[in-house]
Every structure is written in C-alpha cells, then in structure tokens.
Design a protein around this motif. Structure first.
Motif, mmCIF file in Angstrom:
data_model
loop_
_atom_site.group_PDB
_atom_site.id
_atom_site.type_symbol
_atom_site.label_atom_id
_atom_site.label_comp_id
_atom_site.label_asym_id
_atom_site.label_seq_id
_atom_site.Cartn_x
_atom_site.Cartn_y
_atom_site.Cartn_z
ATOM 1 N N VAL A 83 3.986 -13.599 22.775
ATOM 2 C CA VAL A 83 3.100 -14.693 23.030
ATOM 3 C C VAL A 83 2.085 -13.875 24.008
ATOM 4 N N HIS A 84 0.585 -14.300 23.644
ATOM 5 C CA HIS A 84 -0.375 -13.739 24.777
ATOM 6 C C HIS A 84 -1.275 -14.705 25.109
ATOM 7 N N TYR A 85 -1.177 -14.854 26.373
ATOM 8 C CA TYR A 85 -1.779 -16.020 27.113
ATOM 9 C C TYR A 85 -2.297 -15.651 28.396
ATOM 10 N N ASN A 86 -3.530 -15.875 28.970
ATOM 11 C CA ASN A 86 -4.072 -15.755 30.353
ATOM 12 C C ASN A 86 -3.802 -14.624 30.810
ATOM 13 N N GLU A 87 -4.256 -13.367 29.728
ATOM 14 C CA GLU A 87 -4.144 -12.012 30.108
ATOM 15 C C GLU A 87 -2.650 -11.542 30.542
ATOM 16 N N LYS A 88 -1.526 -12.444 29.713
ATOM 17 C CA LYS A 88 -0.143 -12.133 29.988
ATOM 18 C C LYS A 88 0.552 -12.238 28.989
ATOM 19 N N SER A 89 1.773 -11.527 28.617
ATOM 20 C CA SER A 89 2.420 -11.789 27.328
ATOM 21 C C SER A 89 3.755 -11.816 27.827
ATOM 22 N N LEU A 90 4.688 -12.526 26.736
ATOM 23 C CA LEU A 90 5.952 -12.752 26.927
ATOM 24 C C LEU A 90 6.636 -12.401 25.448
ATOM 25 N N ARG A 91 7.652 -11.688 25.546
ATOM 26 C CA ARG A 91 8.474 -11.241 24.552
ATOM 27 C C ARG A 91 9.734 -12.058 24.200
ATOM 28 N N PHE A 92 9.856 -12.512 23.105
ATOM 29 C CA PHE A 92 11.168 -13.396 22.997
ATOM 30 C C PHE A 92 11.520 -13.397 21.692
ATOM 31 N N LYS A 93 12.537 -13.941 21.218
ATOM 32 C CA LYS A 93 13.312 -13.789 19.889
ATOM 33 C C LYS A 93 12.941 -15.303 19.394
ATOM 34 N N ALA A 94 12.437 -15.275 18.265
ATOM 35 C CA ALA A 94 11.963 -16.387 17.554
ATOM 36 C C ALA A 94 11.567 -16.118 16.104
ATOM 37 N N ARG A 95 11.256 -17.335 15.118
ATOM 38 C CA ARG A 95 10.768 -17.168 13.944
ATOM 39 C C ARG A 95 9.257 -17.435 13.906
ATOM 40 N N MET A 96 8.424 -16.681 13.533
ATOM 41 C CA MET A 96 6.911 -16.973 13.403
ATOM 42 C C MET A 96 6.801 -18.547 12.586
ATOM 43 N N PHE A 108 -3.805 -23.968 15.413
ATOM 44 C CA PHE A 108 -3.019 -22.929 15.371
ATOM 45 C C PHE A 108 -3.002 -22.620 14.097
ATOM 46 N N VAL A 109 -3.367 -21.369 13.500
ATOM 47 C CA VAL A 109 -3.442 -20.819 11.908
ATOM 48 C C VAL A 109 -2.990 -19.569 12.001
ATOM 49 N N ARG A 110 -2.109 -19.395 10.823
ATOM 50 C CA ARG A 110 -1.487 -17.983 10.563
ATOM 51 C C ARG A 110 -2.616 -17.245 9.590
ATOM 52 N N CYS A 111 -3.394 -16.438 10.540
ATOM 53 C CA CYS A 111 -4.039 -15.498 9.978
ATOM 54 C C CYS A 111 -3.646 -14.121 9.057
ATOM 55 N N HIS A 112 -2.455 -13.861 9.318
ATOM 56 C CA HIS A 112 -1.781 -12.682 8.760
ATOM 57 C C HIS A 112 -0.356 -12.937 8.896
ATOM 58 N N VAL A 113 0.475 -12.331 8.177
ATOM 59 C CA VAL A 113 2.114 -12.436 8.392
ATOM 60 C C VAL A 113 2.382 -12.229 9.751
ATOM 61 N N GLY A 114 1.644 -11.288 10.365
ATOM 62 C CA GLY A 114 2.190 -10.916 11.870
ATOM 63 C C GLY A 114 1.402 -11.632 12.998
ATOM 64 N N TYR A 115 0.521 -12.572 12.640
ATOM 65 C CA TYR A 115 -0.293 -13.239 13.641
ATOM 66 C C TYR A 115 -0.442 -14.844 13.569
ATOM 67 N N LEU A 116 -0.079 -15.359 14.347
ATOM 68 C CA LEU A 116 -0.615 -16.984 14.588
ATOM 69 C C LEU A 116 -1.679 -17.148 15.636
ATOM 70 N N LEU A 117 -2.844 -17.414 15.386
ATOM 71 C CA LEU A 117 -3.985 -17.412 16.511
ATOM 72 C C LEU A 117 -4.313 -18.933 16.846
#
Length: 161
Positions: A83-96, A108-117
């Motif tokens: 998750v990218h937020y406030n110039e930071k990022s956190l990596r965690f286990k989850a399903r998109m 929030f929209v899934r613009c690509h299989v690998g991204y939710l913006l």
C-alpha cells in the motif's frame, strides 16, 4: 452510505432555532454570539476527523490504520500487497480482490490486475496508463480501460457542488 452534511445555521432571529431542528443542524449560532464561531468550527473539525474512513493493514500481529484519503494505490507483488500512502509504503499479505471489494465504493478502481488505485490521486487518465499527482505512472490494462475511465469520471462528477 454517505454521511449527512454538517449544517451551521447563523441567524439573528433566535426564535428560528426550533424550526432549524427539522434539518438536524450541527449547530445554531446567533449573530449576537459570533465570538463562538472558532469553537464551533473546532468541534466540527473534530467530528469530521472522527468520521474519516480507514483501511487497516495487519502484519506481524500488529495493525496499522491508514485513512483511505491518504492511500494513492495498492500494488500486488506475488502473495503480498504494497500500500502506497503519504510517500510511505507497507507490505502485507492479502488478496487484492478483497481490498477491491472493501474500497470500491470510495472511488478505488482496479486499473490493472496488479494495481488498485484511488481516483483522488489521478492527474491524467488515458486508455493505457494513469499518471498520479506525485508523477507515478501506473499501467491500465485493455480489459480495465473503460472501467477505469468510468470510475475516474464518476469521481470527478462527485466533486461538483
């Protein structure tokens, strides 16, 4: 469900205070007591901050609450999500797909299989990519191009008074 707007009635006609109750105002401020405006404004800001919607990231047994208004996008990296937020990022286990379901009603929209913006951070939206306000460019897949543009336009319409 959208939250109701916060209304402050300002009037010199004090007898209208009871009629204003039909609109469920946040406050009724009399013109003769304008010096109370800073306190009323502070109370309103406190309420708005308490209403803020968060996304909770759990990793290594601890939870981090992130206001969704600060999240630019989620990125899939194998079995992990970043998750990218406030110039930071956190990596965690989850399903998109789970995150997408939880946040779709907040633009929030899934613009690509690998991204939710988050449409809030989109500066330029084309059929092949989106450019975010910080200059990050994310791909838009052919299968998600129409959905991405529709979601972005819905977000832009929501900003109109």
């Amino acid at each position: 469900m959208p939250l109701k707007p916060l209304i402050i009635f300002l009037s010199g006609m004090e007898d209208l205070v009871y009629q204003s109750f039909a609109f469920q105002p946040f406050w009724f401020l009399r013109k003769t007591h304008l010096e109370e405006l800073p306190q009323v404004t502070e109370k309103m800001l406190q309420l708005l901050n308490s209403r803020q919607i968060h996304y909770t990231v759990t990793m290594n047994g601890s939870s981090t609450r992130i206001p969704i208004t600060e999240i630019a996008y989620f990125e899939s990296q194998g079995h992990y999500i970043v998750v990218h937020y406030n110039e930071k990022s956190l990596r965690f286990k989850a399903r998109m797909s789970d995150i997408e379901t939880a946040l779709s009603k907040y633009f929030f929209v899934r613009c690509h299989v690998g991204y939710l913006l988050n449409c809030r951070f989109v500066q330029i939206c084309s059929r092949t990519s989106v450019t975010l306000t910080d200059g990050t460019v994310l791909p838009v897949s052919r299968a998600k191009a129409e959905e991405t543009q529709t979601a972005f336009m819905a977000y832009m319409r929501s900003l109109r008074p």
